[in-house]
Design an enzyme around this catalytic site. Structure first.
Site, mmCIF file in Angstrom:
data_model
loop_
_atom_site.group_PDB
_atom_site.id
_atom_site.type_symbol
_atom_site.label_atom_id
_atom_site.label_comp_id
_atom_site.label_asym_id
_atom_site.label_seq_id
_atom_site.Cartn_x
_atom_site.Cartn_y
_atom_site.Cartn_z
ATOM 1 N N GLY A 89 -4.996 -9.123 3.045
ATOM 2 C CA GLY A 89 -5.315 -8.236 2.452
ATOM 3 C C GLY A 89 -4.747 -8.180 1.197
ATOM 4 N N THR A 90 -4.116 -9.153 0.389
ATOM 5 C CA THR A 90 -3.767 -8.927 -0.597
ATOM 6 C C THR A 90 -3.968 -10.199 -1.639
ATOM 7 O OG1 THR A 90 -1.805 -8.594 -1.630
ATOM 8 C CG2 THR A 90 -1.718 -10.774 -0.649
ATOM 9 N N CYS A 122 17.164 14.051 -11.315
ATOM 10 C CA CYS A 122 17.915 13.997 -10.420
ATOM 11 C C CYS A 122 17.574 12.925 -9.003
ATOM 12 C CB CYS A 122 18.497 15.466 -9.229
ATOM 13 S SG CYS A 122 16.967 16.103 -7.987
ATOM 14 N N CYS A 149 16.944 20.724 -8.375
ATOM 15 C CA CYS A 149 17.865 21.147 -9.775
ATOM 16 C C CYS A 149 16.322 21.622 -10.470
ATOM 17 C CB CYS A 149 17.951 19.753 -10.461
ATOM 18 S SG CYS A 149 16.275 18.558 -10.827
ATOM 19 N N ASN A 180 0.585 -1.007 0.323
ATOM 20 C CA ASN A 180 0.088 -0.183 0.127
ATOM 21 C C ASN A 180 0.902 0.832 0.158
ATOM 22 O OD1 ASN A 180 -1.680 -2.133 -0.171
ATOM 23 N ND2 ASN A 180 -2.196 -1.855 2.564
ATOM 24 N N CYS A 233 11.547 20.369 -8.623
ATOM 25 C CA CYS A 233 12.638 20.139 -7.736
ATOM 26 C C CYS A 233 12.782 20.762 -7.270
ATOM 27 C CB CYS A 233 13.509 19.094 -8.706
ATOM 28 S SG CYS A 233 14.423 18.565 -7.555
ATOM 29 N N ASP A 246 -0.148 4.401 1.229
ATOM 30 C CA ASP A 246 -1.755 5.694 1.773
ATOM 31 C C ASP A 246 -0.406 5.661 3.471
ATOM 32 O OD1 ASP A 246 -3.728 2.644 2.723
ATOM 33 O OD2 ASP A 246 -1.315 2.528 3.437
ATOM 34 N N PRO A 291 -11.260 -12.541 3.664
ATOM 35 C CA PRO A 291 -12.494 -12.821 3.568
ATOM 36 C C PRO A 291 -12.701 -13.435 1.770
ATOM 37 C CG PRO A 291 -12.466 -10.247 2.550
ATOM 38 C CD PRO A 291 -11.354 -10.976 3.453
ATOM 39 N N HIS A 337 5.755 -0.342 -2.657
ATOM 40 C CA HIS A 337 5.394 0.341 -4.002
ATOM 41 C C HIS A 337 5.737 1.304 -3.612
ATOM 42 C CE1 HIS A 337 2.857 -3.370 -5.035
ATOM 43 N NE2 HIS A 337 4.113 -3.948 -5.523
HETATM 44 C C1 BV8 Z 1 7.585 -4.880 -11.918
HETATM 45 C C2 BV8 Z 1 1.968 1.005 -6.823
HETATM 46 C C3 BV8 Z 1 9.786 -5.791 -13.382
HETATM 47 C C4 BV8 Z 1 0.485 1.605 -7.423
HETATM 48 C C5 BV8 Z 1 0.887 -1.305 -7.709
HETATM 49 C C6 BV8 Z 1 2.142 -11.241 -16.224
HETATM 50 C C7 BV8 Z 1 1.645 -12.129 -15.178
HETATM 51 C C8 BV8 Z 1 2.630 -12.548 -14.316
HETATM 52 C C9 BV8 Z 1 2.967 -10.604 -13.886
HETATM 53 C C10 BV8 Z 1 2.828 -9.535 -14.596
HETATM 54 C C11 BV8 Z 1 2.806 -9.616 -15.854
HETATM 55 N N1 BV8 Z 1 2.350 -8.808 -16.707
HETATM 56 C C12 BV8 Z 1 2.837 -7.644 -15.305
HETATM 57 C C13 BV8 Z 1 3.774 -8.348 -14.655
HETATM 58 C C14 BV8 Z 1 4.708 -7.267 -13.850
HETATM 59 C C15 BV8 Z 1 3.712 -6.931 -12.713
HETATM 60 C C16 BV8 Z 1 2.196 -7.379 -12.252
HETATM 61 O O1 BV8 Z 1 2.444 -8.005 -11.198
HETATM 62 N N2 BV8 Z 1 1.320 -7.588 -12.663
HETATM 63 C C17 BV8 Z 1 -0.214 -8.029 -12.328
HETATM 64 C C18 BV8 Z 1 -1.334 -6.840 -12.397
HETATM 65 C C19 BV8 Z 1 -0.239 -9.144 -13.636
HETATM 66 N N3 BV8 Z 1 4.775 -5.889 -11.488
HETATM 67 C C20 BV8 Z 1 5.445 -4.758 -12.497
HETATM 68 O O2 BV8 Z 1 4.903 -4.825 -13.400
HETATM 69 C C21 BV8 Z 1 6.485 -4.645 -11.397
HETATM 70 N N4 BV8 Z 1 7.033 -4.330 -11.856
HETATM 71 O O3 BV8 Z 1 7.389 -6.530 -12.018
HETATM 72 O O4 BV8 Z 1 9.025 -5.291 -12.923
HETATM 73 C C22 BV8 Z 1 10.811 -4.644 -14.129
HETATM 74 C C23 BV8 Z 1 11.840 -5.738 -14.235
HETATM 75 C C24 BV8 Z 1 13.324 -5.389 -14.418
HETATM 76 C C25 BV8 Z 1 12.813 -3.916 -14.996
HETATM 77 C C26 BV8 Z 1 11.710 -3.353 -15.247
HETATM 78 C C27 BV8 Z 1 11.110 -3.708 -14.545
HETATM 79 C C28 BV8 Z 1 5.419 -3.731 -9.552
HETATM 80 C C29 BV8 Z 1 3.496 -3.622 -9.986
HETATM 81 C C30 BV8 Z 1 3.860 -2.832 -8.689
HETATM 82 C C31 BV8 Z 1 2.773 -2.113 -9.153
HETATM 83 N N5 BV8 Z 1 2.078 -0.434 -8.390
HETATM 84 N N6 BV8 Z 1 0.768 -0.106 -6.937
HETATM 85 C C32 BV8 Z 1 -0.630 2.613 -7.360
HETATM 86 O O5 BV8 Z 1 -1.141 1.993 -5.889
HETATM 87 O O6 BV8 Z 1 -1.814 3.360 -8.399
HETATM 88 S S1 BV8 Z 1 0.385 -2.626 -7.422
HETATM 89 C C33 BV8 Z 1 -1.258 -2.318 -6.305
HETATM 90 O O7 BV8 Z 1 -1.775 -3.389 -6.475
HETATM 91 C C34 BV8 Z 1 -0.750 -2.117 -5.028
HETATM 92 O O8 BV8 Z 1 0.092 -1.550 -4.416
HETATM 93 C C35 BV8 Z 1 -1.884 -3.042 -4.406
HETATM 94 O O9 BV8 Z 1 -1.367 -2.642 -3.778
HETATM 95 C C36 BV8 Z 1 -1.269 -3.842 -5.241
HETATM 96 C C37 BV8 Z 1 -1.808 -5.477 -5.171
HETATM 97 O O10 BV8 Z 1 -2.330 -4.984 -4.913
HETATM 98 P P1 BV8 Z 1 -3.230 -5.622 -3.406
HETATM 99 O O11 BV8 Z 1 -3.189 -5.166 -2.679
HETATM 100 O O12 BV8 Z 1 -3.658 -7.026 -2.974
HETATM 101 O O13 BV8 Z 1 -4.921 -4.681 -3.640
HETATM 102 P P2 BV8 Z 1 -6.206 -5.813 -4.034
HETATM 103 O O14 BV8 Z 1 -7.354 -4.711 -4.738
HETATM 104 O O15 BV8 Z 1 -5.510 -6.641 -5.303
HETATM 105 O O16 BV8 Z 1 -7.209 -6.748 -3.098
HETATM 106 C C38 BV8 Z 1 -7.442 -6.164 -2.042
HETATM 107 C C39 BV8 Z 1 -7.517 -7.581 -1.739
HETATM 108 O O17 BV8 Z 1 -7.696 -7.720 0.177
HETATM 109 C C40 BV8 Z 1 -8.680 -8.988 -1.973
HETATM 110 O O18 BV8 Z 1 -7.559 -10.170 -1.614
HETATM 111 C C41 BV8 Z 1 -9.506 -8.740 -0.837
HETATM 112 O O19 BV8 Z 1 -9.962 -9.753 -0.474
HETATM 113 C C42 BV8 Z 1 -9.275 -8.456 0.059
HETATM 114 N N7 BV8 Z 1 -10.295 -7.832 1.807
HETATM 115 C C43 BV8 Z 1 -10.675 -7.170 1.139
HETATM 116 N N8 BV8 Z 1 -11.121 -6.397 2.163
HETATM 117 C C44 BV8 Z 1 -10.672 -6.783 2.823
HETATM 118 C C45 BV8 Z 1 -9.540 -7.674 3.121
HETATM 119 N N9 BV8 Z 1 -8.743 -8.533 3.604
HETATM 120 C C46 BV8 Z 1 -9.320 -8.474 4.761
HETATM 121 N N10 BV8 Z 1 -9.325 -7.594 5.223
HETATM 122 C C47 BV8 Z 1 -11.040 -6.872 4.513
HETATM 123 N N11 BV8 Z 1 -11.642 -6.031 5.166
HETATM 124 ZN ZN ZN Z 2 15.836 17.435 -9.535
#
Ligand code: BV8
Ligand code: ZN
Length: 245
Positions: free
Chosen positions: A191-192, A133, A154, A105, A151, A107, A218, A122
């Site tokens: 929660g992921t 920079c 710079c 997260n 910035c 947040d 859940p 993240h």
């Molecule tokens: C990288 C910041 C490589 C921005 C975020 C195909 C297959 C596999 C992987 C990939 C693919 N294509 C691309 C990829 C890689 C990609 C990826 O994984 N994509 C996914 C969508 C398939 N990953 C990346 O791009 C990462 N980088 O791989 O780089 C690389 C290598 C070398 C050089 C250059 C690059 C970067 C990933 C980071 C992205 N940024 N966030 C923003 O927030 O806008 S990710 C974003 O999703 C958030 O951070 C969020 O937290 C995260 C994951 O989601 P969750 O946290 O799990 O949230 P979600 O809503 O999905 O689920 C909520 C859960 O909570 C549910 O299960 C629900 O049941 C549960 N819940 C609900 N209520 C409750 C609860 N649980 C408990 N209590 C409750 N009350």
């Molecule tokens: Zn700068």
């Protein structure tokens, strides 16, 4: 022995704890999740995976700022919930020799609940980063009319300091996560949806190193089958129960 009792038992014996969290731990604070519960985050008709993608920074930095300003405003109106607080109190109680929170997260609610050792895997919605920079700036200190923020070092344009899809996780976050996963006795996954890589590999690394892995969600996730216990329910109800001594 009930499943939650098994987990409490493991926590009582643990000295090193890793807590991996996702959007679900902030759901009860009112921060919208991205997936699950039928809602996919869409804004101005674009899915969040497109809005939060690396190429948007090159293509339309002003829109990226609108998207993150909109979300930061929502986040600032939210308070940490009992789940965040239970994790912070567990850390501050000293009952674990080491407790590391790795959150997906952006947040900042773990820190506002009092957690100290938090890895923002993240990035953070509260800081801007210079495109030229790398200098950081607290967005709260920047007039909302100044977009992109300039910035102070710079004068280059700044972007939100978050890891977008297609971008690398900061190397220090990767290193801290690897150390925590290899050293923990218990790994709590809260929660992921466990679909985002490489965060979703962390619990598997912990398991390979012999940790007891507990999921709090859940819904079932792709990780559920790899967990020792998967507690079906909300973080704000389950976490205080798990940590109650
Ligand atoms: C990288 C910041 C490589 C921005 C975020 C195909 C297959 C596999 C992987 C990939 C693919 N294509 C691309 C990829 C890689 C990609 C990826 O994984 N994509 C996914 C969508 C398939 N990953 C990346 O791009 C990462 N980088 O791989 O780089 C690389 C290598 C070398 C050089 C250059 C690059 C970067 C990933 C980071 C992205 N940024 N966030 C923003 O927030 O806008 S990710 C974003 O999703 C958030 O951070 C969020 O937290 C995260 C994951 O989601 P969750 O946290 O799990 O949230 P979600 O809503 O999905 O689920 C909520 C859960 O909570 C549910 O299960 C629900 O049941 C549960 N819940 C609900 N209520 C409750 C609860 N649980 C408990 N209590 C409750 N009350
Ligand atoms: Zn700068």
């Amino acid at each position: 022995m009930s499943e939650i009792q098994r987990c409490r038992d493991r926590l009582r014996k643990a000295s090193s704890l890793l807590v991996l969290t996702g959007a679900g731990i902030s759901a009860e604070s009112g921060v919208p999740t991205f997936r699950g519960g039928g809602g996919a985050a869409v804004w101005r008709g674009m899915p969040f995976e497109v809005l939060s993608s690396a190429r948007m920074v090159e293509e339309d930095l002003p829109l990226v700022w609108e998207w993150f300003d909109y979300r930061r405003e929502k986040v600032l109106a939210c308070e940490p919930n009992a789940g965040h607080i239970a994790v912070a109190e567990a850390e501050l109680s000293g009952r674990f020799a080491s407790l590391t929170v790795i959150t997906q997260n952006i947040d900042g609610l773990h820190q506002r609940a009092g957690s100290r050792k938090v890895v923002e895997y993240h990035g953070s919605i509260h800081t801007a980063r210079c495109l030229d920079c790398g200098e950081l700036r607290d967005i709260a200190s920047v007039d909302v009319a100044e977009r992109p923020p300039g910035c102070l070092k710079c004068a280059g344009p700044m972007r939100p300091n978050v890891v977008l899809f297609g971008e690398m996780i900061p190397l220090d976050a990767i290193a801290t996560a690897r150390d925590a996963a290899t050293g923990c006795d218990v790994c709590l996954v809260v929660g992921t949806s466990a679909v985002v890589y490489p965060a979703n590999e962390i619990p598997l690394a912990a398991r390979r190193n012999g940790a007891f892995v507990v999921e709090v969600n859940p819904e079932e996730t792709p990780l559920t089958a790899s967990c020792d216990v998967s507690l079906r329910g909300n973080a704000a109800a389950i976490l205080p129960e798990l940590f109650r001594e």
